[in-house]
Motif scaffolding. Structure first.
Motif, PDB file in Angstrom:
ATOM      1  N   THR A  21      57.251  -1.603  10.921  1.00 33.02           N
ATOM      2  CA  THR A  21      57.271  -2.177   9.582  1.00 33.02           C
ATOM      3  C   THR A  21      57.052  -1.059   8.582  1.00 33.02           C
ATOM      4  OG1 THR A  21      56.065  -4.042  10.556  1.00 33.02           O
ATOM      5  CG2 THR A  21      56.382  -4.083   8.198  1.00 33.02           C
ATOM      6  N   GLN A  22      57.942  -0.947   7.610  1.00 39.06           N
ATOM      7  CA  GLN A  22      57.802   0.066   6.569  1.00 39.06           C
ATOM      8  C   GLN A  22      56.875  -0.451   5.471  1.00 39.06           C
ATOM      9  OE1 GLN A  22      61.903   0.532   5.493  1.00 39.06           O
ATOM     10  NE2 GLN A  22      62.169   2.281   6.865  1.00 39.06           N
ATOM     11  N   CYS A  23      56.010   0.427   4.959  1.00 41.49           N
ATOM     12  CA  CYS A  23      55.097   0.010   3.896  1.00 41.49           C
ATOM     13  C   CYS A  23      55.814  -0.065   2.551  1.00 41.49           C
ATOM     14  CB  CYS A  23      53.908   0.951   3.821  1.00 41.49           C
ATOM     15  SG  CYS A  23      54.326   2.665   3.462  1.00 41.49           S
ATOM     16  N   TRP A  24      56.936   0.608   2.446  1.00 36.91           N
ATOM     17  CA  TRP A  24      57.735   0.619   1.231  1.00 36.91           C
ATOM     18  C   TRP A  24      59.162   0.925   1.648  1.00 36.91           C
ATOM     19  CZ3 TRP A  24      56.381  -1.156  -3.326  1.00 36.91           C
ATOM     20  CH2 TRP A  24      57.114  -0.820  -4.451  1.00 36.91           C
ATOM     21  N   PRO A  25      60.167   0.390   0.985  1.00 34.62           N
ATOM     22  CA  PRO A  25      61.546   0.674   1.402  1.00 34.62           C
ATOM     23  C   PRO A  25      61.834   2.182   1.469  1.00 34.62           C
ATOM     24  CG  PRO A  25      61.524  -1.083  -0.220  1.00 34.62           C
ATOM     25  CD  PRO A  25      60.121  -0.547  -0.137  1.00 34.62           C
ATOM     26  N   GLY A  26      62.399   2.612   2.573  1.00 37.55           N
ATOM     27  CA  GLY A  26      62.736   4.023   2.753  1.00 37.55           C
ATOM     28  C   GLY A  26      61.620   4.866   3.336  1.00 37.55           C
ATOM     29  N   HIS A  27      60.409   4.313   3.487  1.00 36.61           N
ATOM     30  CA  HIS A  27      59.316   5.096   4.059  1.00 36.61           C
ATOM     31  C   HIS A  27      59.431   5.147   5.571  1.00 36.61           C
ATOM     32  CE1 HIS A  27      56.026   5.565   0.817  1.00 36.61           C
ATOM     33  NE2 HIS A  27      57.235   5.717   0.303  1.00 36.61           N
ATOM     34  N   GLY A  28      58.892   6.203   6.137  1.00 37.64           N
ATOM     35  CA  GLY A  28      58.912   6.423   7.577  1.00 37.64           C
ATOM     36  C   GLY A  28      57.996   7.597   7.891  1.00 37.64           C
ATOM     37  N   PHE A  29      58.242   8.276   9.006  1.00 38.35           N
ATOM     38  CA  PHE A  29      57.388   9.382   9.425  1.00 38.35           C
ATOM     39  C   PHE A  29      57.384  10.536   8.416  1.00 38.35           C
ATOM     40  CE2 PHE A  29      58.178   7.422  13.628  1.00 38.35           C
ATOM     41  CZ  PHE A  29      56.859   7.213  13.993  1.00 38.35           C
ATOM     42  N   ASN A  30      58.504  10.779   7.755  1.00 34.95           N
ATOM     43  CA  ASN A  30      58.599  11.917   6.835  1.00 34.95           C
ATOM     44  C   ASN A  30      58.001  11.647   5.465  1.00 34.95           C
ATOM     45  OD1 ASN A  30      60.029  13.192   8.867  1.00 34.95           O
ATOM     46  ND2 ASN A  30      62.008  12.672   8.011  1.00 34.95           N
ATOM     47  N   THR A  31      57.947  10.406   5.022  1.00 31.75           N
ATOM     48  CA  THR A  31      57.543  10.125   3.644  1.00 31.75           C
ATOM     49  C   THR A  31      56.303   9.256   3.491  1.00 31.75           C
ATOM     50  OG1 THR A  31      59.082   8.261   3.608  1.00 31.75           O
ATOM     51  CG2 THR A  31      59.888  10.361   2.730  1.00 31.75           C
ATOM     52  N   CYS A  32      55.861   8.559   4.510  1.00 27.99           N
ATOM     53  CA  CYS A  32      54.694   7.686   4.391  1.00 27.99           C
ATOM     54  C   CYS A  32      53.429   8.544   4.328  1.00 27.99           C
ATOM     55  CB  CYS A  32      54.618   6.723   5.568  1.00 27.99           C
ATOM     56  SG  CYS A  32      53.268   5.539   5.411  1.00 27.99           S
ATOM     57  N   PRO A  33      52.579   8.346   3.324  1.00 28.01           N
ATOM     58  CA  PRO A  33      51.379   9.177   3.177  1.00 28.01           C
ATOM     59  C   PRO A  33      50.329   8.948   4.256  1.00 28.01           C
ATOM     60  CG  PRO A  33      51.404   7.443   1.520  1.00 28.01           C
ATOM     61  CD  PRO A  33      52.707   7.370   2.246  1.00 28.01           C
ATOM     62  N   THR A  34      50.421   7.894   5.061  1.00 28.84           N
ATOM     63  CA  THR A  34      49.402   7.641   6.084  1.00 28.84           C
ATOM     64  C   THR A  34      49.587   8.488   7.338  1.00 28.84           C
ATOM     65  OG1 THR A  34      50.670   5.793   6.969  1.00 28.84           O
ATOM     66  CG2 THR A  34      49.017   5.265   5.324  1.00 28.84           C
ATOM     67  N   PHE A  35      50.773   9.050   7.550  1.00 27.43           N
ATOM     68  CA  PHE A  35      50.989   9.914   8.719  1.00 27.43           C
ATOM     69  C   PHE A  35      50.616  11.343   8.360  1.00 27.43           C
ATOM     70  CE2 PHE A  35      54.185   6.517   9.434  1.00 27.43           C
ATOM     71  CZ  PHE A  35      53.617   5.997  10.577  1.00 27.43           C
ATOM     72  N   GLY A  36      49.859  11.980   9.243  1.00 28.90           N
ATOM     73  CA  GLY A  36      49.489  13.369   9.035  1.00 28.90           C
ATOM     74  C   GLY A  36      48.313  13.589   8.117  1.00 28.90           C
ATOM     75  N   ASP A  37      47.563  12.538   7.769  1.00 25.79           N
ATOM     76  CA  ASP A  37      46.416  12.730   6.881  1.00 25.79           C
ATOM     77  C   ASP A  37      45.122  13.007   7.646  1.00 25.79           C
ATOM     78  OD1 ASP A  37      45.870  10.221   7.880  1.00 25.79           O
ATOM     79  OD2 ASP A  37      45.856   9.199   5.935  1.00 25.79           O
ATOM     80  N   GLY A  38      45.172  12.986   8.985  1.00 25.16           N
ATOM     81  CA  GLY A  38      44.006  13.320   9.798  1.00 25.16           C
ATOM     82  C   GLY A  38      43.054  12.161  10.035  1.00 25.16           C
ATOM     83  N   VAL A  39      43.378  10.977   9.554  1.00 22.40           N
ATOM     84  CA  VAL A  39      42.519   9.816   9.736  1.00 22.40           C
ATOM     85  C   VAL A  39      42.962   9.062  10.985  1.00 22.40           C
ATOM     86  CG1 VAL A  39      41.747   7.637   8.722  1.00 22.40           C
ATOM     87  CG2 VAL A  39      42.102   9.616   7.262  1.00 22.40           C
ATOM     88  N   ALA A  40      42.020   8.832  11.905  1.00 23.34           N
ATOM     89  CA  ALA A  40      42.336   8.112  13.141  1.00 23.34           C
ATOM     90  C   ALA A  40      42.518   6.635  12.841  1.00 23.34           C
ATOM     91  CB  ALA A  40      41.223   8.311  14.161  1.00 23.34           C
TER      92      ALA A  40
END
Length: 95
Positions: A21-40
């Motif tokens: 499920t995308q949090c916003w249209p067009g978001h994914g691994f490259n653009t979603c701010p929740t990936f890569g922020d270091g929070v488990a």
């Protein structure tokens, strides 16, 4: 926050994550701010499939914005004040 599903192939034995499920249209691994922020976060649900993984079906041609191959899975135990890397605590792993 985009949500993912963890897939495992019975045929080629590879693992991969796919955006469920995308949090916003067009978001994914490259653009979603929740990936890569270091929070488990809570682990994605595991689904076993009979077919081959996207990397075996379409080598180098699958959409890496929506699908990411899992290279290594490490099972570790962590004791501390939170699950994230920045939280105080001790992480144990068997080598």
């Amino acid at each position: 926050m985009c949500t993912t599903t963890h897939f495992r192939s019975r045929t080629c034995r590879h693992h991969w994550l796919q955006i469920r499920t995308q949090c916003w249209p067009g978001h994914g691994f490259n653009t979603c701010p929740t990936f890569g922020d270091g929070v488990a976060r809570e682990a994605s649900p595991l689904v076993t499939v009979a077919g081959r993984c996207p990397a075996c079906v379409m080598p180098g041609q699958y959409d890496m914005h929506l699908v990411r191959m899992i290279v290594d899975i490490q099972d570790r135990v962590r004791w501390g004040l939170g699950p994230s890397r920045g939280d105080p605590g001790c992480e144990c792993g068997v080598m």
